[in-house]
Enzyme design. Structure first.
Site, PDB file in Angstrom:
ATOM      1  N   HIS A  92      -8.266  -3.071  -7.743  1.00 40.42           N
ATOM      2  CA  HIS A  92      -9.317  -3.907  -7.141  1.00 40.42           C
ATOM      3  C   HIS A  92     -10.490  -4.029  -8.116  1.00 40.42           C
ATOM      4  O   HIS A  92     -10.956  -5.108  -8.434  1.00 40.42           O
ATOM      5  CB  HIS A  92      -9.770  -3.289  -5.826  1.00 40.42           C
TER       6      HIS A  92
ATOM      7  N   ARG B 257      -2.970  -9.504  -6.893  1.00 41.16           N
ATOM      8  CA  ARG B 257      -3.876  -8.742  -7.756  1.00 41.16           C
ATOM      9  C   ARG B 257      -3.032  -7.701  -8.459  1.00 41.16           C
ATOM     10  O   ARG B 257      -2.716  -6.664  -7.875  1.00 41.16           O
ATOM     11  CB  ARG B 257      -4.947  -8.099  -6.878  1.00 41.16           C
TER      12      ARG B 257
ATOM     13  N   TYR C 194      -1.881   3.206  -2.344  1.00 33.30           N
ATOM     14  CA  TYR C 194      -1.586   2.375  -1.172  1.00 33.30           C
ATOM     15  C   TYR C 194      -0.500   1.337  -1.387  1.00 33.30           C
ATOM     16  O   TYR C 194      -0.182   0.595  -0.480  1.00 33.30           O
ATOM     17  CB  TYR C 194      -2.868   1.713  -0.644  1.00 33.30           C
TER      18      TYR C 194
END
Ligand SMILES: Cc1ncc(C[n+]2csc(CCOP(=O)(O)OP(=O)(O)O)c2C)c(N)n1
Ligand SMILES: [Mg+2]
Lengths: 377, 374
Positions: free
Chosen positions: A276, A272, A285
């Site tokens: 998100h 990805r 993160y």
């Protein structure tokens, strides 16, 4: 148990290298004939669809930023996994998506404005699968759709709509879900039922390495493809950024399913590349280095290189880019025209049959709104 | 004798008074509840099948059989429902008659059963699921509340979800934890679901067929302590639509309302009250979602007092909903607040204490005394 026996690996099946060379890994060789059977138009269509998907992501994100959508769910980086597998399905097949497979829906005939309506907050569903090439509704409760797809595949079996020996009529089911979703009970129960009933079905996991902010290592210590064997079905790990292998392995698995040979689990390794959703901040993160690593493995760039090596012209790519921009502009224009539904919609289809609370509450709301000066709409 | 009905049951049983405690003892003429006066079936017209005396378990079995015969899209799904016939034998004989493609012993996973049933319904099937025991419905709670209940609205009405979930429920059977619960309120709270519970064999026979015929999902709560008592079942006339409630005992002083096994308790309470010179009306709710308030409000308008009784926990329950609605709609008729008699707000206790936990006729009568004291 020695540490080596706690090490689980699976080969990644690949046809196109990240550099865009067609160089089949040993496990991929058997799939070459499926690629050789594709005509130029189909091969070009793969590029076109991946490009449209990427362009639509830009349009969707912009609409969200401008307050026109509540949310946009990007597919950036996952185009090959989605486009290849979607083209593997036949018209009679049924596809159960999660919520990120916009281009899969479009390939099946879904007007992307329907997706915009969903993300704009004007519908809970958005389309009728009978009118969208059997592309079912998005499901937001992770992995719920895996069970629906298995039940649907059981129904195909009970109806004799599969495994008759006619590949143009025999139907199969393709279900999409993510690496995080594999931890859900439903995803596992679906594999149990599918294996038990030998459903005509392909489970397609897009392992995009992340479930929002949680890495796939939290979901599984072993390749997700190995879960197939544990449930009694083949599991295959593919390079999900290689549109050719995504097409070929899914094609093969669906053909086996429709021939009555049972279900298959495919794990497509992809990434990805964006957030998100537009509500996410991936810099919290994950590292830039990781994103760069995957940028080197971009699904569209490598496929373009390969098409070029086969003689595709600059004019072709320019044409595709223009078409993608036109589609995105058209979707954007029509998304802005989506109107707010009337309030009857709250009550209209909660039940298929008459229900006293729906009648009473709809009437009450009408009376309430109409009690204001001029009667609010 | 019609096929599929227990051969041992004879019509004369009805006349001999073999009907269960919960037999409606006093029904309005229009309600066509079965009675011993219904003619026997010695030489019936072909379509007339008469009144039979059946247990609720047999009545549901017969209803399921009718549904399987009537529509090839009807499928039964569940755990141990095949050759064993279910742990309560409600599906006994059906897999032998219809085969394992119509009566599915599924893998042991409740969410899986409901989730695959949704897919089957998308394909045009009408699955009838058996949850083995009340306390084991929760693994399927997500599929029921977030998926099953919403498929129709999410599909703008283009897709129906004709799924029935049969749930043996309730106490009085002295069983271990998770086997005596009454979880109906969770489902009545969920839009998109319908929830019903028969109290006697006749209603069970008809309501299961009506539930299967419904194009909406129906949670069908079967009071398992009432599986065995026998009562008359009129195989020709259902008498009432699925979502109608029914006055099963007429009275003038106070109204009692309940569903499932509680109806038998309420009738016992009414009998005891009658000995004490009190005239008690009893309403069998039958449908918990939607609730048919008509007969209940009529009754309260006449008696002025209402007691709602249920085995379920009282807090945020069906009884709470009825109490609030009746207070709102029959405010000027009420002579006393609506009182509730419920299971306590504790986990269902060890079976040795279940008689303390479950509302008894005496607990109901205590509430009657309080209502009459206003
Ligand atoms: C049952 C459930 N829990 C949590 C969420 C919130 N949520 C939405 S997407 C997501 C991550 C899903 O990850 P994955 O399955 O890998 O799919 P991806 O989004 O990466 O495509 C979470 C936690 C949800 N939608 N459903
Ligand atoms: Mg993921």
């Amino acid at each position: 148990m020695p540490a080596s026996e706690r090490d689980f690996t699976a080969p990644t099946v690949q046809l196109l290298t990240p550099e865009g060379e067609l160089r089949a890994t040993p496990e991929a060789e058997a799939y070459l004939p499926l690629i050789e059977a594709l005509d130029d138009a189909t091969l070009q269509r793969f590029h076109r669809d991946m490009t449209v998907s990427r362009r639509l992501d830009v349009a969707g994100a912009n609409l969200q930023r401008q307050g026109q959508l509540a949310l946009w769910v990007p597919s950036l980086g996952q185009e090959a996994a989605q486009v290849g597998s979607a083209h593997a399905a036949r018209p009679q097949d049924h596809i159960f998506p999660s919520y990120r497979e916009h281009i899969v829906g479009m390939i099946r005939g879904l007007d992307p404005v329907r997706i915009m309506a969903l993300l704009r907050g004007t519908t809970l569903g958005g389309w009728n699968p009978e009118e969208t090439g059997n592309f079912h509704l998005y499901t937001l409760v992770l992995a719920s759709q895996t069970l629906h797809s298995t039940g649907y595949a059981m129904g195909l079996q009970f109806d004799g709509a599969t495994a008759t020996g006619d590949p143009d009529a025999d139907a199969a089911v393709l279900v999409y879900y993510g690496d995080g979703s594999t931890s859900q009970g439903d995803a596992n129960e679906a594999l149990v039922f599918a294996s038990s009933y030998q459903t005509p079905q392909v489970f397609f996991i897009q392992n995009n390495q992340w479930a929002i902010s949680v890495p796939v290592s939290r979901q599984s210590r072993s390749p997700l493809s190995l879960r197939g064997g544990g449930f009694g079905m083949p599991g295959i790990r593919i390079d999900g950024n290689d549109v050719l292998i995504s097409y070929a392995v899914t094609r093969q698995a669906l053909e086996e399913a429709r021939a009555g040979e049972g279900p298959t689990l495919i794990e497509a390794l992809t990434y990805r590349m964006g957030a998100h959703t537009t509500a996410d901040d991936p810099t919290k993160y994950r590292t830039d280095a990781e994103v760069e690593y995957w940028q080197q493995r971009d699904p569209i760039a490598r496929y373009r290189t390969w098409l070029e090596s086969r003689g595709a012209s600059a004019a072709f790519f320019a044409e595709v880019d223009e078409e993608a921009s036109d589609i995105a502009a058209d979707v954007r224009r029509r998304a802005l025209e989506i109107t707010v539904p009337t309030r009857e919609k709250i009550f209209a289809h909660v039940y298929s049959e008459a229900h006293p609370l729906m009648v009473e509450q709809a009437a009450w709301l009408d009376a309430f709104e109409n009690s204001f000066d001029g009667g609010a709409e | 004798m019609s096929a599929g009905i227990d051969e041992e049951v004879r019509v004369t049983d009805v006349a001999n008074g073999a009907s269960g405690l919960d037999t409606p003892s006093d029904t309005r003429p229009t309600e066509a509840a079965p009675s011993a006066a219904t003619p026997p079936v010695d030489s019936p017209a072909p379509e007339v099948r008469g009144v039979h005396t059946l247990s609720m378990a047999k009545a549901i079995n017969a209803g399921l059989r009718e549904a399987l015969l009537g529509d090839e899209k009807v499928l039964l799904m569940g755990e141990d429902i095949g050759p064993l016939g279910g742990v309560f034998r409600v599906t006994e004989g059906l897999s032998a008659e219809f085969g394992e493609k119509r009566v599915l012993d599924t893998p042991l996973a409740e969410s899986g059963i409901v989730g695959t049933a949704i897919g089957l319904a998308m394909r045009g099937y009408r699955p009838v699921i058996e949850i083995q025991f009340d306390g084991f419905i929760f693994p399927a709670f997500d599929q029921i509340t977030t998926q099953l209940s919403r498929q129709t609205v999410r599909h703008d009405g283009t897709l129906s979800m004709p799924i029935v979930i049969r749930v043996p429920y309730g106490g009085h059977i002295g069983s271990i934890e998770h086997h005596q619960e009454s979880p109906e309120a969770y489902f009545a709270h969920t839009p998109g679901l319908r929830v019903v519970s028969p109290s006697n064999p006749h209603d069970a026979y008809w309501m299961i067929q009506e539930a299967i015929a419904s194009n909406d999902p129906v949670l069908f709560f079967e009071p398992k302590s009432r599986y065995w008592p026998k009562g008359p079942v009129d195989l020709d006339h259902s008498g009432l639509p699925l979502h109608a409630s029914r006055v099963v005992r007429h009275g003038t002083d106070v109204t009692l309302v309940g569903h499932g096994a509680m109806v038998a308790t309420l009738l016992q309470a009414a009998d005891i009250a009658a000995e004490e010179g009190r005239s008690v009306e009893v309403v069998d709710l039958r449908s918990l979602s939607p609730i048919d308030y008509g007969p209940l409000l009529d009754s309260v308008n006449r008696t002025g007092r209402l007691i709602v009784a249920q085995e379920a926990y009282g807090n945020v329950s069906i009884g709470s909903e009825i109490a609030a609605t009746v207070a709102e709609r029959a405010f000027y008729s009420l002579e006393a607040p609506v009182l509730r008699v419920s299971g306590f707000d504790t986990p269902f206790p060890p079976a040795a204490l279940e008689t303390e936990f479950l509302p008894s006729p005496d607990r109901v009568l205590e509430a009657v005394d309080r209502a009459l004291a206003y």
